[in-house]
Design a protein around this motif. Structure first.
Motif, PDB file in Angstrom:
ATOM      1  N   LYS B 258     -13.873 -28.485  -6.596  1.00 27.58           N
ATOM      2  CA  LYS B 258     -15.172 -27.814  -6.471  1.00 27.58           C
ATOM      3  C   LYS B 258     -15.523 -27.545  -5.014  1.00 27.58           C
ATOM      4  O   LYS B 258     -16.095 -26.510  -4.680  1.00 27.58           O
ATOM      5  CB  LYS B 258     -16.274 -28.679  -7.108  1.00 27.58           C
ATOM      6  N   GLU B 259     -15.181 -28.493  -4.160  1.00 28.62           N
ATOM      7  CA  GLU B 259     -15.472 -28.375  -2.731  1.00 28.62           C
ATOM      8  C   GLU B 259     -14.772 -27.131  -2.157  1.00 28.62           C
ATOM      9  O   GLU B 259     -15.388 -26.328  -1.450  1.00 28.62           O
ATOM     10  CB  GLU B 259     -14.907 -29.628  -2.067  1.00 28.62           C
ATOM     11  N   GLN B 261     -13.676 -24.600  -3.859  1.00 28.21           N
ATOM     12  CA  GLN B 261     -14.204 -23.399  -4.499  1.00 28.21           C
ATOM     13  C   GLN B 261     -15.503 -22.981  -3.832  1.00 28.21           C
ATOM     14  O   GLN B 261     -15.703 -21.820  -3.502  1.00 28.21           O
ATOM     15  CB  GLN B 261     -14.422 -23.673  -5.991  1.00 28.21           C
ATOM     16  N   ARG B 262     -16.361 -23.970  -3.610  1.00 24.20           N
ATOM     17  CA  ARG B 262     -17.653 -23.660  -2.978  1.00 24.20           C
ATOM     18  C   ARG B 262     -17.460 -23.129  -1.573  1.00 24.20           C
ATOM     19  O   ARG B 262     -18.206 -22.274  -1.110  1.00 24.20           O
ATOM     20  CB  ARG B 262     -18.539 -24.898  -2.958  1.00 24.20           C
ATOM     21  N   VAL B 265     -16.365 -19.417  -1.822  1.00 31.41           N
ATOM     22  CA  VAL B 265     -17.479 -18.615  -2.344  1.00 31.41           C
ATOM     23  C   VAL B 265     -18.581 -18.526  -1.287  1.00 31.41           C
ATOM     24  O   VAL B 265     -19.185 -17.468  -1.093  1.00 31.41           O
ATOM     25  CB  VAL B 265     -18.005 -19.196  -3.675  1.00 31.41           C
ATOM     26  N   GLY B 266     -18.808 -19.619  -0.576  1.00 30.11           N
ATOM     27  CA  GLY B 266     -19.785 -19.605   0.511  1.00 30.11           C
ATOM     28  C   GLY B 266     -19.429 -18.555   1.555  1.00 30.11           C
ATOM     29  O   GLY B 266     -20.281 -17.818   2.050  1.00 30.11           O
ATOM     30  N   LYS B 303     -11.895 -21.832  -9.650  1.00 34.26           N
ATOM     31  CA  LYS B 303     -11.964 -23.257  -9.973  1.00 34.26           C
ATOM     32  C   LYS B 303     -10.944 -23.613 -11.059  1.00 34.26           C
ATOM     33  O   LYS B 303     -11.214 -24.438 -11.928  1.00 34.26           O
ATOM     34  CB  LYS B 303     -13.389 -23.615 -10.417  1.00 34.26           C
ATOM     35  N   GLY B 330     -20.645 -18.637  -8.762  1.00 34.83           N
ATOM     36  CA  GLY B 330     -21.483 -18.979  -7.614  1.00 34.83           C
ATOM     37  C   GLY B 330     -21.667 -17.830  -6.636  1.00 34.83           C
ATOM     38  O   GLY B 330     -22.211 -18.010  -5.553  1.00 34.83           O
TER      39      GLY B 330
END
Lengths: 647, 647
Positions: B258-259, B261-262, B265-266, B303, B330
């Protein structure tokens, strides 16, 4: 306190809303029995079974403190949640008490039985077992491709959809199961992947969301058969007994709308939990749910704002069928499965009516049919495969036992059938499970009106004949009442009676229904003799006596062989849609053949309603068989009843 | 402290990962300049512009305390978040400093430009404006029916889907807008309803997710044109520069996945935020996004656990295209819209490669084509409409400036083109914006190798000729280096050099690419003369000199007229898929024509790689034009290079 004047207190039982006045110091169990509230007590109030659990909801200070027996039967969690044993708790002031579903009479007769309409088994949800070869350097296909390729080769399945979260979990599911999985499909969407071969387990849940009662059916989707059914009060009742009150509550804001939605979903989840426990089916094995209900229930269940249903021109948000992910609705079945809600017809003609049309097959019959779905709202359909007129009557919940002094659900001890000797006024009654009577359920209420009319206890206007010389007819606090069962015969420590108020309540309900039927007939230009089949549906089951319903004029008079009592046909329709794709298609198509009639807008409405409040009806020429019967019994009205003309 | 030995400290700049040793007491800005890190400073370090904001990430105790100028330019929120002005902050010990995107050189040349391949405009997202008649008692259709009926009558749209949450909001949207709404459709799903007529505003976002760099394009879907483009470092870099390190990190658990992926996406959200600000487009007006990337980036973005990509047989979870709700990923575009991710081909051949094939149209050409997509991984395609062989080479990020002493992004001050006089060794260079040089970007790195080879600074093995009598060639701490720009010419207060280590790094990268191309040609049984078109794609844009890339043997030698430099073709493919349904279909179909070649499994791989490390190549007969040039310059190898045979 001996010598003091015993104070009386009010006890209200939720969710039924029954009220009773009782001496201060009585137990909650005594109050429940007096009120005819549905509360189990196996040991008879001796504090030995721990079954009569209730929750004191308001004015907790007005009850006695926790007794020893309660500490034995109630967990500390229950005690802190306000649970009490009804037999050990005395009331010292006004209280509101909730009877949780678990404390209701277990042997309640299901108010869910309905006609079985044969339908070809073609459920949307199917299972396929596949054995895959694991990847190699020569065959490094993606996990998704590997699965889909096999489904194509082995079962010819194409254009499948795999939801994003299943794609995310797929690599682990496949490897953990040793590449042997069962694929659960709904139409062409893969909704679940299960390790090993589970193809023999596919279940579905069909529900009928009534304003007063919820009915739920657990079906085996491989055989198409119901394996368990259950019902419960609609937990929205405390927010308002009728749909308009609930809509008004929901209009306050999104919080209130959500509250109502969660209440009904909670009720449906509770019924399902019971069915699952009873059958050993797992929650994850329930792969689809279908739901029907009137338009207000439909909107509240789907969290659609019902505001515009309550305002002219009574526009629904959504008429069409819809499938929504179960999780989004909050229904606790397999989390990736769907809830399919059948289409509604108009603001006051709902998906339950579509379901009744499905179940009775009016939409494909050549014969002219009339169908009444009796409930808090009674929907009426008149027509056949060419066209169907429908209307909705605000009949109220009287025939479901609400607002009737000794009304109750069809559970153990409910009087379900009544005969009154026209000469002696002696009463013969039958109860469910042959238990001591504790109240009157819907079918018996229809009987009671008819029998009282035939025995001259009431006249055509519904007025009790106070001149009658019988101990059964008496006046209590100024209100005449008729004793159906004496205190010594009942289990509630009191007589079971039908009051003049009860009669009025039932009279208004039956008048509303008859008005609807008469109006549709006039609108279509047909009379009783043109109608080939009459369906009487309703949550109070298959137990109504069509002779009695004719005598009281709940509907126009037809030869008895034309009348079919079909029970909870809305539930039948929900079940049919659960097991058959074609039925869903039909449900959507029915709309094209429907013409909605807004009763209140009909010029004759008021006159017709007035005429219909008489029993059976103002114009007795329309009820020749009943007239003949009344004449024979000497009950034919001495003066002609004034019939209001229809402009 | 005068007289003391000045201590040296290490400063690491994130996200680029650049390291530098500098005297204790130097400012972070000085360290950034020395490291060639990309940090804006308009006032030149005088504490007057407040633009050189950085975040001290580790060892905050090793920097000077907040200066007055910082209190002026930094908000208290920024200060408590660890923000400092680089020019006002001295380093007293080792620190790790993050340069936020906002502090990067604004005038950075977009590393996003690519070929424009004409494509028929047929975006999935369309808008329709409807004026509805409000409901009346005569027309009490449901809100949904009213809308859908109008869309059918006016635009012939059928079988539309309306998501559940829009159904819930519909009654209010319709009434609040006075029954005039714009319907936003994606395929046949209604994804948004907007008050009034907004049909002139439809935007989309296409992204190319590179291992090192992200590129984003904001398109007007009515014209199909790019209205703004931007790029940023992939924020996953701190988790590992190469895909294998990142996959290993993601394999630790769902939290780590998740980290990552974020993070990516960020980064994409940040680019979009900049593009929106630049163009005045609103977030809600961006109705679709398309994404491409290599298979590891594809999995991390979605993800999807990349665990099995890293283990033989390197199986992807998902190969097919997928459309996922933007919210679930996200991505901050219209919340009801979708992200469409193009299909990948295999574990090491991703959606970016599919995009390159789309952009170059190899899949429909009769001519035999070779395409190299140069990046941290270089994917190579050889084929035409009948069949395409593809492979992936782990070329590393050297040509993107990473691990190169003075490597940098193509921003203001980057040397982008280099010529070295073969006689005098005098250097001529061109910089972006004609600014004082502060580093070397990708296109110049290709030039530098070629020019040094032609000038005899390096030989065919890449070894620097220490015998060369020039002040530009010197040995620093035992490592030979060649000075491209003298301290006095540069903006970093130091010489800009190419070191022997840099040459080795670039040599390995170019060898990997050439090996891939040579192997595919052998596999297909073709030679250079059979190939009709050579495409060179890559994030370092349209600036590569194909003559230089030939001289260093980054790929086989072809007549220059056959070579087309197409820039970020992966981004082009993403844009094509954004505006064209047909392109998406093609992207999915391409898979059927692809044959994936696992380079490491090829018997010749090792020998081919060894031969390719020479410049241009061990067997000079394969590079006749370059041989001729080197011979003319007197640089043709005196001894024949040993060519490893291919079994």
């Amino acid at each position: 306190m001996k010598g003091c004047i015993a104070m009386e207190v009010n006890v209200v039982f939720q969710p039924e809303g029954k009220r009773v006045r009782i001496k201060s110091g009585s137990t909650i169990l005594e109050a429940a029995n007096l009120a005819g509230a549905d509360l189990t007590s196996i040991c008879g109030g001796k504090g030995k079974c721990g079954k009569c659990k209730v929750i004191v909801e308001k004015e907790k200070g007005n009850v006695s403190s926790i007794a020893e027996a309660e500490n034995r039967f109630l967990s500390s969690a229950e005690i802190s949640a306000g649970y009490r044993l009804a037999c050990c708790t005395s009331v010292m002031g006004n209280v509101v008490v909730r009877i949780p579903e678990e404390s209701r009479t277990g042997r309640q007769r299901l108010q869910v039985e309905g006609i079985e309409t044969p339908v070809k088994l073609e459920p949307l949800v199917k299972k396929y077992f596949v054995k895959l070869q694991g990847p190699t350097l020569k065959d490094p296909r993606s996990d998704v491709d590997r699965l889909l390729d096999e489904l194509l080769v082995q079962y010819g399945l194409e254009n499948l959809e795999l939801t994003y979260d299943l794609v995310q979990r797929l690599p682990f599911i496949l490897r953990d199961s040793g590449w042997e999985v069962t694929v659960v499909m709904r139409d062409n969407e893969i909704i679940s992947l299960e390790p090993g071969d589970t193809t023999d387990r596919i279940f579905g849940y069909a529900v009928d969301i009534g304003t007063t009662k919820l009915a739920g059916y657990l079906l085996d989707l491989i055989t198409g058969k119901v394996i368990a059914a259950g019902s419960a009060m609609n937990p929205q009742i405390p927010y308002g007994e009728d749909v308009v009150t609930r809509i008004t509550y929901a209009m306050k804001g999104i919080k209130e709308l959500k509250e109502l939605q969660r209440a009904v979903v909670g009720g449906l989840n509770q019924i399902l939990a019971d069915l699952l426990e009873k059958t050993g089916v797992k929650r994850e094995e329930v792969y689809e749910m279908t739901a029907v209900g009137n338009t207000a229930m439909h909107h509240l269940f789907l969290k659609l704002n019902p505001k515009f249903l309550a305002l002219s021109p009574y526009t629904p948000v959504l008429r069409k069928e819809i499938s929504v992910n179960a999780k989004r609705v909050g229904v606790k079945i397999n989390s990736r499965s769907y809830v399919h809600v059948l289409p509604v017809i108009a603001g006051f003609v709902g998906a339950d009516n579509v379901a009744v049309i499905l179940a009775t097959e009016i939409y494909k019959r050549s014969e002219l049919c009339l169908a009444l779905d009796v409930g808090t709202n009674t929907e009426i359909v008149l027509g056949n495969k060419d066209e169907m007129l429908v209307c909705s009557c605000a009949s109220g919940p009287a025939f479901e036992g609400a607002h009737i002094k000794h009304g109750m659900r069809a559970a153990t001890g409910a009087i379900e059938k009544v005969r009154i000797d026209p000469e002696t006024l002696e009463v013969k009654y039958w109860t469910i499970d042959d238990a001591k009577p504790r109240g009157i359920c819907g079918s018996a209420l229809v009987d009671v009106l008819a029998e009282m009319l035939k025995a001259g206890v009431i006249d055509a206007t519904g007025t009790m004949n106070k001149e009658l010389n019988s101990p059964r007819l008496r006046v209590c606090e100024g209100v005449p009442e008729f004793v159906l069962a004496w205190k010594k015969e009942t289990s509630i420590g009191d007589d079971i009676v039908v009051t003049q108020r009860d009669v009025r309540e039932l009279q208004l309900a039956k008048a509303a229904m008859n008005t609807g039927a008469m109006t549709l007939m006039r609108k279509k230009g047909v009379t009783e003799k043109d109608i080939d089949i009459v369906f009487i549906a309703g949550a109070f089951g298959s137990y109504i006596d069509p002779e009695s319903s004719t005598v009281i004029g709940m509907h126009p008079e037809f030869p008895l062989e034309k009348v079919k009592v079909v029970g909870n046909a809305a539930g039948t329709g929900a079940r049919m849609a659960l097991v058959s794709k074609t039925c869903r298609k039909t449900a959507e198509e029915i709309h094209g053949k429907i013409r909605y009639v807004e009763l209140a807008a009909e010029p004759c409405f008021q006159a017709e309603f007035m005429n219909s409040t008489f029993m059976p009806y103002a114009d007795l020429n329309r009820f020749p068989r009943t007239s003949e019967l009344l004449r024979k019994l000497g009950r034919y009205p001495k003066k002609p009843i004034p019939t209001l003309p229809c402009k």
